[in-house]
Design an enzyme around this catalytic site. Structure first.
Site, PDB file in Angstrom:
ATOM      1  N   TYR A 141     -17.352  41.161 -46.405  1.00  0.00           N
ATOM      2  CA  TYR A 141     -17.147  41.491 -45.333  1.00  0.00           C
ATOM      3  C   TYR A 141     -17.813  42.969 -44.826  1.00  0.00           C
ATOM      4  O   TYR A 141     -18.443  43.336 -43.737  1.00  0.00           O
ATOM      5  CB  TYR A 141     -15.628  41.929 -44.703  1.00  0.00           C
ATOM      6  CG  TYR A 141     -15.034  40.736 -44.376  1.00  0.00           C
ATOM      7  CD1 TYR A 141     -14.742  39.457 -45.139  1.00  0.00           C
ATOM      8  CD2 TYR A 141     -14.011  40.858 -43.393  1.00  0.00           C
ATOM      9  CE1 TYR A 141     -14.333  38.512 -44.705  1.00  0.00           C
ATOM     10  CE2 TYR A 141     -13.463  39.717 -42.681  1.00  0.00           C
ATOM     11  CZ  TYR A 141     -13.434  38.767 -43.536  1.00  0.00           C
ATOM     12  OH  TYR A 141     -12.799  37.469 -43.105  1.00  0.00           O
ATOM     13  N   LYS A 188     -13.376  33.990 -58.559  1.00  0.00           N
ATOM     14  CA  LYS A 188     -14.129  33.051 -58.644  1.00  0.00           C
ATOM     15  C   LYS A 188     -15.374  33.166 -59.790  1.00  0.00           C
ATOM     16  O   LYS A 188     -16.560  33.357 -59.579  1.00  0.00           O
ATOM     17  CB  LYS A 188     -15.016  32.496 -57.324  1.00  0.00           C
ATOM     18  CG  LYS A 188     -15.839  31.384 -57.285  1.00  0.00           C
ATOM     19  CD  LYS A 188     -15.183  29.921 -57.355  1.00  0.00           C
ATOM     20  CE  LYS A 188     -16.029  28.795 -57.475  1.00  0.00           C
ATOM     21  NZ  LYS A 188     -15.388  27.548 -57.732  1.00  0.00           N
ATOM     22  N   ASP A 220     -10.692  28.074 -55.751  1.00  0.00           N
ATOM     23  CA  ASP A 220     -10.450  26.679 -55.181  1.00  0.00           C
ATOM     24  C   ASP A 220      -9.265  25.977 -55.846  1.00  0.00           C
ATOM     25  O   ASP A 220      -8.383  25.386 -55.353  1.00  0.00           O
ATOM     26  CB  ASP A 220     -11.614  25.710 -55.652  1.00  0.00           C
ATOM     27  CG  ASP A 220     -12.433  26.334 -56.942  1.00  0.00           C
ATOM     28  OD1 ASP A 220     -11.738  26.870 -57.675  1.00  0.00           O
ATOM     29  OD2 ASP A 220     -13.168  25.356 -57.515  1.00  0.00           O
ATOM     30  N   ASP A 244      -8.392  36.262 -47.015  1.00  0.00           N
ATOM     31  CA  ASP A 244      -8.229  35.938 -45.602  1.00  0.00           C
ATOM     32  C   ASP A 244      -7.878  34.380 -45.509  1.00  0.00           C
ATOM     33  O   ASP A 244      -7.067  34.134 -44.652  1.00  0.00           O
ATOM     34  CB  ASP A 244      -9.605  35.936 -44.991  1.00  0.00           C
ATOM     35  CG  ASP A 244      -9.965  35.738 -43.451  1.00  0.00           C
ATOM     36  OD1 ASP A 244      -8.988  35.756 -42.822  1.00  0.00           O
ATOM     37  OD2 ASP A 244     -10.985  35.025 -43.224  1.00  0.00           O
ATOM     38  N   ASP A 248      -4.235  32.477 -44.546  1.00  0.00           N
ATOM     39  CA  ASP A 248      -3.994  31.519 -43.493  1.00  0.00           C
ATOM     40  C   ASP A 248      -3.271  30.125 -44.241  1.00  0.00           C
ATOM     41  O   ASP A 248      -2.457  29.790 -43.397  1.00  0.00           O
ATOM     42  CB  ASP A 248      -5.482  31.103 -42.912  1.00  0.00           C
ATOM     43  CG  ASP A 248      -5.531  31.810 -41.734  1.00  0.00           C
ATOM     44  OD1 ASP A 248      -4.963  33.083 -41.587  1.00  0.00           O
ATOM     45  OD2 ASP A 248      -6.233  31.249 -40.639  1.00  0.00           O
TER      46      ASP A 248
HETATM   47  C1  IPM Z   1      -7.467  38.485 -40.221  1.00  0.00           C
HETATM   48  C2  IPM Z   1      -8.835  37.923 -39.350  1.00  0.00           C
HETATM   49  C3  IPM Z   1      -9.972  38.776 -39.453  1.00  0.00           C
HETATM   50  C4  IPM Z   1     -10.263  38.800 -40.913  1.00  0.00           C
HETATM   51  C5  IPM Z   1     -11.022  38.686 -38.146  1.00  0.00           C
HETATM   52  C6  IPM Z   1     -10.335  38.305 -36.925  1.00  0.00           C
HETATM   53  C7  IPM Z   1     -11.905  39.583 -38.289  1.00  0.00           C
HETATM   54  O1  IPM Z   1      -9.021  36.651 -39.545  1.00  0.00           O
HETATM   55  O2  IPM Z   1      -7.127  39.416 -40.105  1.00  0.00           O
HETATM   56  O3  IPM Z   1      -7.267  37.565 -41.270  1.00  0.00           O
HETATM   57  O4  IPM Z   1     -11.200  37.930 -41.176  1.00  0.00           O
HETATM   58  O5  IPM Z   1     -10.151  39.769 -41.333  1.00  0.00           O
HETATM   59 MG    MG Z   2      -7.750  35.833 -41.199  1.00  0.00          MG
END
Ligand code: IPM
Ligand code: MG
Length: 352
Positions: A141, A188, A220, A244, A248
């Site tokens: 990032y 990884k 993975d 990240d 999710d």
């Molecule tokens: C998160 C989000 C952010 C990230 C985006 C919106 C920049 O997905 O906080 O997980 O990728 O960190």
């Molecule tokens: Mg995210």
């Protein structure tokens, strides 16, 4: 205790959920004899509209004078174009970097009351209680990059230094010591040099935490194991991008995105607290938002920035009780009856 909290309501349902979280903190303050002050500032699309930037300097200055930050959510269709020069998520990245919020804590647990609504079979989800720690200010990032512009190639670089890995590893091992004493490190290392440094450094830091069992998983494989043996995980540590993605995936195990809080911590108690859900512009202003993720984020704020563990647990217990009583917001009602954001928050206030 006196504390001053900067509130960034942001966009979409952000203002609705942060106002409920403030009400909860005010209730805690009056019950336990604290004095919290709340200062609102702008970030996200609303800041772009007003100042042409997702994170105005004024917001940063106010944050510097605060003990913690509470954030709703940023973004929405109005500012969605990924190639626009000014975008809401730039505010997120900038505030993380500015305040050195390198450790992103995302707890994921399955609530018994919601277990049947997750996509996995209920018996697989019993006992799911994990704490993800995502490195938040380094990696791909923030590494060197080049936009194509008019050219034909672009790159981003996944760069980590040993101290960056060490400090997040220490946070993760310490967290594991306070829980079930198990840490899974995600990397990884079979392909990426930077991930070999990651693994080597985590192994070295482990020497200080002999009581914690350490496991390494390739990212993975991790995406599979999260679904096949979710209850076996305790603390999970990962770099910025892998963290990240897998958080999710893990969030679906809880039954609803609306339930989950997060904390982004710097080294000295300072932190930013926000629900993991987005700004949900489709339901904004309709009283349908689930304020739980933000309310549970205030519990994390009390725990990590203000060292008020009893008060934090009072909030968490209140949420559990309200769910156990059968109260539901629209996102967790699954066709059944549900109450509004206001009513749900009021039920939590009553429990406190
Ligand atoms: C998160 C989000 C952010 C990230 C985006 C919106 C920049 O997905 O906080 O997980 O990728 O960190
Ligand atoms: Mg995210």
């Amino acid at each position: 205790m006196k504390a001053s909290i900067m509130v960034l309501p942001g966009d979409g349902i952000g203002p609705e959920v942060t106002s409920k979280a403030i009400a909860v903190l005010e209730k805690i303050a009056s019950k336990y004899g604290h004095e919290f002050t709340f200062n609102e500032a702008l970030m996200g699309g609303i800041a772009i509209d007003k100042f042409g930037t997702a994170l105005p300097d004024e917001t940063l200055r106010l944050g510097e004078q605060s003990d913690a930050i509470l954030l709703g959510a940023v973004g929405g269709p109005k500012w969605d174009n990924p190639t626009a020069p000014v975008r809401p998520e730039q505010g997120l990245l900038k505030i993380r970097k500015h305040f050195g919020l390198f450790a992103n804590l995302r707890p994921v647990k399955t609530y018994p009351a919601l277990i049947e609504y997750t996509p996995l079979r209920p018996e697989m989800l019993e006992g799911v209680d994990m704490l993800f720690i995502r490195e938040l200010t380094g990696g791909i990032y923030f590494g060197p990059r080049q936009e194509a512009g008019d050219g034909d190639s672009s790159y981003d670089t996944m760069l980590y230094t040993r101290p960056e890995i060490e400090r997040v590893a220490h946070v993760a091992f310490r967290a594991a010591q306070g829980r079930r004493k198990k840490l899974t490190s995600v990397d990884k290392a079979n392909v990426l040099a930077v991930m070999r440094l990651w693994r080597k450094t985590v192994v070295e830091v482990h020497e200080d935490y002999a009581d914690v069992a350490l496991e390494h998983l390739l990212v993975d494989a991790m995406t599979m194991h999260l679904l096949t043996r979710p209850s076996s995980f305790d603390v999970v540590v990962a770099g910025n991008m892998f963290g990240d993605i897998i958080t999710d995936e893990a969030s679906v195990l809880s039954g609803s995105l609306g339930m989950l809080p997060s904390a982004s911590l710097a080294s000295e108690r300072f932190g930013l607290y926000e629900p993991i859900h987005g700004s949900a512009p489709d339901i904004a202003g309709q009283g349908k938002a689930n304020p739980t993720g933000t309310i549970l984020s205030t519990a994390m704020l009390l725990r990590y920035s203000l060292d008020l563990e009893t008060e934090a647990q009072a909030i968490e217990q209140a949420v559990e009780n309200v769910l156990a009583e059968g109260a539901r917001t629209a996102d967790i009602a699954h066709g059944g009856s549900f109450i509004s954001t206001d009513e749900f928050a009021q039920a939590i206030l009553n429990q406190i």
